[in-house]
Write an enzyme that holds these catalytic residues in place. Structure first.
Site, PDB file in Angstrom:
ATOM      1  N   LYS A 164      20.435 -24.412 -16.317  1.00 36.41           N
ATOM      2  CA  LYS A 164      19.941 -24.188 -17.683  1.00 36.41           C
ATOM      3  C   LYS A 164      18.434 -23.976 -17.604  1.00 36.41           C
ATOM      4  CE  LYS A 164      20.053 -25.928 -22.395  1.00 36.41           C
ATOM      5  NZ  LYS A 164      18.654 -25.594 -22.656  1.00 36.41           N
ATOM      6  N   ILE A 199       0.827  -1.207   0.000  1.00 42.70           N
ATOM      7  CA  ILE A 199       0.000   0.000   0.000  1.00 42.70           C
ATOM      8  C   ILE A 199       0.866   1.264   0.000  1.00 42.70           C
ATOM      9  CG2 ILE A 199      -0.234   0.072   2.525  1.00 42.70           C
ATOM     10  CD1 ILE A 199      -3.131   1.039   2.063  1.00 42.70           C
ATOM     11  N   GLU A 200       2.015   1.201   0.693  1.00 34.59           N
ATOM     12  CA  GLU A 200       2.917   2.360   0.731  1.00 34.59           C
ATOM     13  C   GLU A 200       3.630   2.530  -0.612  1.00 34.59           C
ATOM     14  OE1 GLU A 200       4.802   5.748   2.163  1.00 34.59           O
ATOM     15  OE2 GLU A 200       3.031   4.641   2.853  1.00 34.59           O
ATOM     16  N   TYR A 201       4.032   1.399  -1.215  1.00 33.44           N
ATOM     17  CA  TYR A 201       4.644   1.458  -2.547  1.00 33.44           C
ATOM     18  C   TYR A 201       3.666   2.066  -3.542  1.00 33.44           C
ATOM     19  CZ  TYR A 201       6.527   0.026  -7.052  1.00 33.44           C
ATOM     20  OH  TYR A 201       6.993   0.034  -8.346  1.00 33.44           O
ATOM     21  N   CYS A 240       2.122 -33.793 -53.241  1.00 31.59           N
ATOM     22  CA  CYS A 240       1.610 -34.017 -51.885  1.00 31.59           C
ATOM     23  C   CYS A 240       1.636 -32.727 -51.079  1.00 31.59           C
ATOM     24  CB  CYS A 240       2.449 -35.086 -51.184  1.00 31.59           C
ATOM     25  SG  CYS A 240       1.873 -35.457 -49.514  1.00 31.59           S
ATOM     26  N   GLU A 300      17.866 -15.081 -19.553  1.00 28.52           N
ATOM     27  CA  GLU A 300      16.669 -15.881 -19.835  1.00 28.52           C
ATOM     28  C   GLU A 300      15.442 -15.237 -19.214  1.00 28.52           C
ATOM     29  OE1 GLU A 300      15.890 -19.968 -21.527  1.00 28.52           O
ATOM     30  OE2 GLU A 300      17.661 -18.710 -21.395  1.00 28.52           O
TER      31      GLU A 300
END
EC number: 6.5.1.2
Length: 671
Positions: free
Chosen positions: A119, A38-40, A437, A177
C-alpha cells in the site's frame, strides 16, 4: 543515414521515437540502463532537431511532450467511468482473520487465494489508454470524479505514452499510485535547501503537490514515479485475465511499471507471514508504504463478493502500527473545531515521526489531558495515529521538570469569546457561539445549505471557504444579501454559475419549518427531532421562546436536547441571525402528515437503489405517513425496503426474519 530526404528522415524519426521509448522503459521502469546518459542525450537532441524542422510530425505520443506545456488556470473535472473506491482498513490480525472468513463464507469455499501487494503512500491516479495511447489521466478526487492532470502525468517518464506489446485492448483504464522514491525526494529537498526554497515535509506531500501543479513544466522537474495496481474501464471485456496477478503480469507486457514486491497468498497464515515480512523490511524499502493490500485474486470471485458502501468486499488494506517519537511539550493551546468542539492541542518541540516533522499533537479533550497527566514542560511520546494524525500517547514522568505546569481549560472561546460549556455526561467542551463563532462559521454554512436542510445547490465547501475568507458572509442570513457581482468575482465562479447559485439561494426561501430548524445546526437536533419540533410548535418564534419544561413535552425530546435548544436560543447573536433570516422573506410551511394506517408507528430500514426514487425521497414519504425510518436492522424493525445492490442490511434482515419488500410493495402500503 545516407540522405536527408523527407522519406528517410521520417523513417529516422520513427526509429528515434521507438528507440528512446525502449531506453526510457529500461531506465525508469526496469532500472536497467542500456546506454550511457550522454548517448541517450545525443539521440534525444536529434529527435528535437527533427521535430523543430518538421513540427507537423509531433504527436501527443512524442517523448518531447514530457517537458510540460502551457500553464493552466485550473484543472478540468473528469468523471470516472468506473468509480475509484477506497479500501476498508484493518489494524489488528483479528480483523484480517474476520475478512478471510467473510470471503470464504460468501463464496462457499474452504480456501481463497489473495493477491498481496504494498500500500503505497502516494497519490492514486487513473490512466486512460485508447488503442494503446495515453489520452487522459485523473486524480481519485471524491471517487466519482477527479481532476484532469493529463499534462502533468505525461511528464512522468515511468508512465508510457504508448503501450507496447501485441495484445492491447481498445480501452484500458489503469489505476495506480504516483509517488517519489526516497532517494529522489531527499535529493530534491537538498537542492531546494541550497537554493533557499521551501522543502517538502515528506515524499507523499511532494508527490501530491508536484502532480497538482497548474504548470506542467514545474511537474516535469519533479522526480515522480508510478506503479500500476488496478483496473478501471476496459473494452473489450474479453481481454480481462482470470486473476489479479495475471492482470499485473499483462501490465508488465504492456510496458507499465508494476511493483515486484507482491505475492499470491493461499491462507491466513501466508497472509500474516507476508505482512510481517514486509513490515520487517519497511524501513529499508526505497519508497514509503503504510501497509499492505490483499485482494481476492480471482476476478470471478471478486464479482460475486461485490461492494459495500464505498469499498469493495473483496479487498482489505492492512495498516502497520503507527510510529512514535519523544519530544517536549512547549505549551498547550485549545482549538475550536467546526462543530464548536474545544480540543486541547500540545505545542511540541519539532520532532520527526514517520518521516514527518510534528510540532503539534492532539490531546483530544480535558479528561484525556488529566488522565494522561500531560503538563507543559513534560517529555512525551508522540504517535502518528494511522500514520496521519499526531497524538500524545504518554508522559515520561521520570523526566518531568520541577516547574511543569498543569493545563487549565479556558472558560471563554479563544475565537469569539463566547462561553465554553460542557454537559455533565460529555467529554467534549464546546463553544456556545454557534453561528457567531468564526471557527464554526464555514461548517455551519455548509450544513445550512445541505440538501436535507435548505438544499442550496451549488453552495459547496470551496465556495463557502471563499465567501467566509473574503468576509462576504458571516452568517447564513448574509447569503440572502449576496449580489451577482460578488459571486461572479469568486475563483472558479463564472457568470452562469453565479446566476445559478443566486437562483438556488432565492428558491431556498420557500421551505418547511422542519428543514429550517434542522438547517440552524442546533446540537442534538437532527432531522427527526426538527420535524417533531415543527409539528409541535408550528412557528419559529414559538420554538425560540420555549422553556426547557415546555420542550420536554415534545415527542422524543429529553433533557439533553431541551438544554441544547434553550442554550442555542438564549445566545443573542443566534436569535439575531434567525430574525434576519425570517426578515429576508423566508416562507416556512408546516408539513401535514398524511397518516397511513398500514405504516403508522412502523419502523422501516431502506437499502439498495430504488427504481423510481432516491432513498431520501422514500424516507420522506414514509415519515409523512407516520412511519419511522431507522439506519440499521434490528429485531424491532418491521420492514426492510430493498432495492438493487442491497448490502449487509438485507443479509441482516434475512438472518433476523424481518420482512423484506421492494419499492412497489412499499408504495402499496402507503395507499
Amino acid at each position: 543515414m545516407s540522405s536527408n530526404s523527407p522519406t528517410n528522415l521520417a523513417d529516422r524519426y520513427a526509429f528515434l521515437q521507438a528507440e528512446l521509448a525502449r531506453l526510457e522503459h529500461a531506465y525508469y521502469v526496469l532500472d536497467n540502463p542500456l546506454l550511457p546518459d550522454i548517448e541517450y542525450d545525443r539521440l534525444y537532441r536529434e529527435l528535437l532537431d527533427i521535430e523543430a524542422a518538421h513540427p507537423q510530425w509531433v504527436t501527443s505520443e512524442s517523448l518531447s511532450q514530457r517537458v510540460g506545456g502551457t500553464a493552466l488556470k485550473e484543472f478540468d473535472s473528469v468523471t470516472h467511468a468506473v468509480p475509484m473506491l477506497s479500501l476498508n482498513n484493518a489494524f489488528e490480525d483479528s480483523e484480517l482473520i474476520a475478512f478471510d472468513r467473510r470471503c470464504r463464507e460468501a463464496l462457499h469455499v474452504e480456501h481463497v487465494a489473495y493477491a498481496g501487494e504494498l500500500k503505497f503512500d502516494g497519490l492514486a491516479i487513473s490512466l486512460r489508454y485508447e488503442n494503446g495511447t495515453l489520452v487522459t489521466a485523473a486524480t481519485r478526487g471524491d471517487g466519482a470524479s477527479g481532476e484532469d492532470v493529463t499534462a502533468n502525468i505525461k511528464t512522468i517518464r515511468a508512465i508510457p505514452l504508448k503501450l507496447t506489446g501485441k495484445n492491447i485492448p481498445e480501452i484500458l483504464e489503469v489505476r495506480g499510485e504516483v509517488f517519489m522514491y526516497l532517494k529522489d525526494f531527499e535529493k530534491m529537498n537538498r537542492q531546494a535547501a541550497e537554493l533557499g526554497e521551501k522543502e517538502f515535509a515528506n515524499p507523499r506531500n511532494a508527490a501530491a503537490g508536484s502532480l497538482r501543479q497548474l504548470d506542467s513544466k514545474i511537474t516535469a522537474k519533479r522526480p515522480l514515479s508510478f506503479f500500476a495496481y488496478g483496473l478501471g474501464a476496459l473494452e473489450p471485456q474479453s481481454w480481462l485475465p482470470k486473476t489479479h496477478e495475471e492482470l499485473l503480469n499483462a501490465y508488465v507486457e504492456l510496458g507499465l511499471p508494476v511493483c515486484s514486491e507482491r505475492r499470491v497468498l493461499h491462507s491466513v497464515e501466508e497472509i500474516l507471514a507476508f505482512y510481517n515480512e514486509i513490515g520487517a523490511k519497511r524501513d529499508s524499502l526505497p519508497y514509503d508504504i503504510d501497509g499492505v493490500v490483499y485482494k481476492v485474486n480471482s476476478f470471478a470471485e471478486q464479482a460475486k463478493l461485490g461492494f459495500v458502501s464505498r469499498a469493495p468486499r473483496f479487498a482489505l488494506a492492512h495498516k502497520y502500527p503507527a510510529q512514535e517519537a519523544l519530544t517536549t511539550v512547549l505549551g498547550i493551546d485549545v482549538q475550536v473545531g467546526r462543530t464548536g468542539a474545544i480540543t486541547p492541542v500540545a505545542r511540541l518541540a519539532p520532532v520527526e515521526v514517520g518521516g514527518v516533522t510534528v510540532t503539534n499533537a492532539t490531546l483530544h479533550n480535558e479528561d484525556e489531558v488529566k488522565r494522561k497527566d500531560v503538563r507543559i514542560g513534560d517529555t512525551v511520546s508522540v504517535r502518528r495515529a494511522g500514520d496521519v494524525i499526531p497524538e500524545v500517547v504518554s508522559v515520561i514522568k521520570e523526566r518531568r521538570p520541577s516547574d511543569a505546569k498543569e493545563f487549565v481549560m479556558p472558560s471563554r472561546c479563544p475565537v469569539c469569546d463566547s462561553h465554553i460549556e460542557r454537559l455533565a455526561d460529555e467529554a467534549v467542551a464546546r463553544c456556545s457561539g454557534g453561528l457567531f463563532c468564526g471557527a464554526q462559521r464555514k461548517q455551519a454554512l455548509i450544513h445550512f445549505a445541505h440538501r436535507r436542510a435548505l438544499d442550496i445547490e451549488g453552495l459547496g465547501e470551496k465556495i463557502v471557504d471563499q465567501l467566509v475568507d473574503q468576509n462576504l458572509v458571516r452568517t447564513p442570513a448574509d447569503l440572502y444579501r449576496l449580489g451577482f457581482t460578488a459571486l461572479a468575482n469568486l475563483e472558479r465562479m463564472g457568470e452562469k454559475s453565479a446566476d445559478n447559485l443566486i437562483q438556488a439561494i432565492n428558491q431556498s426561501r420557500n421551505t418547511t419549518l422542519a428543514r429550517f430548524i434542522f438547517a440552524l445546526g442546533i446540537r442534538h437536533v437532527g432531522e427527526t427531532t426538527a420535524k417533531d419540533l415543527a409539528n409541535h410548535y408550528q412557528s419559529m418564534h414559538a420554538l425560540m421562546d420555549a422553556s426547557v419544561e415546555e420542550l420536554l413535552t415534545v415527542k422524543d425530546v429529553g433533557p439533553v436536547v431541551a438544554d441544547s435548544i434553550t442554550s442555542f436560543m438564549q445566545e443573542a447573536h443566534n436569535r439575531e441571525v434567525i430574525e434576519q433570516l425570517l426578515a429576508s422573506g423566508m416562507q416556512l410551511s408546516v408539513e401535514e402528515k398524511i397518516i397511513s394506517a398500514a405504516v403508522f408507528g412502523k419502523t422501516f430500514v431502506l437499502t439498495g437503489t430504488f427504481p423510481t426514487m432516491t432513498r431520501d425521497e422514500a424516507k420522506d414519504l414514509l415519515e409523512k405517513a407516520g412511519a419511522k425510518v431507522a439506519g440499521s436492522v434490528s429485531k424491532k424493525t418491521d420492514y426492510v425496503v430493498a432495492g438493487t445492490d442491497a448490502g449487509s442490511k438485507l443479509a441482516k434482515a434475512e438472518e433476523l426474519g424481518v420482512p423484506v419488500i421492494d419499492e412497489e410493495e412499499m408504495l402499496n402500503l402507503l395507499k
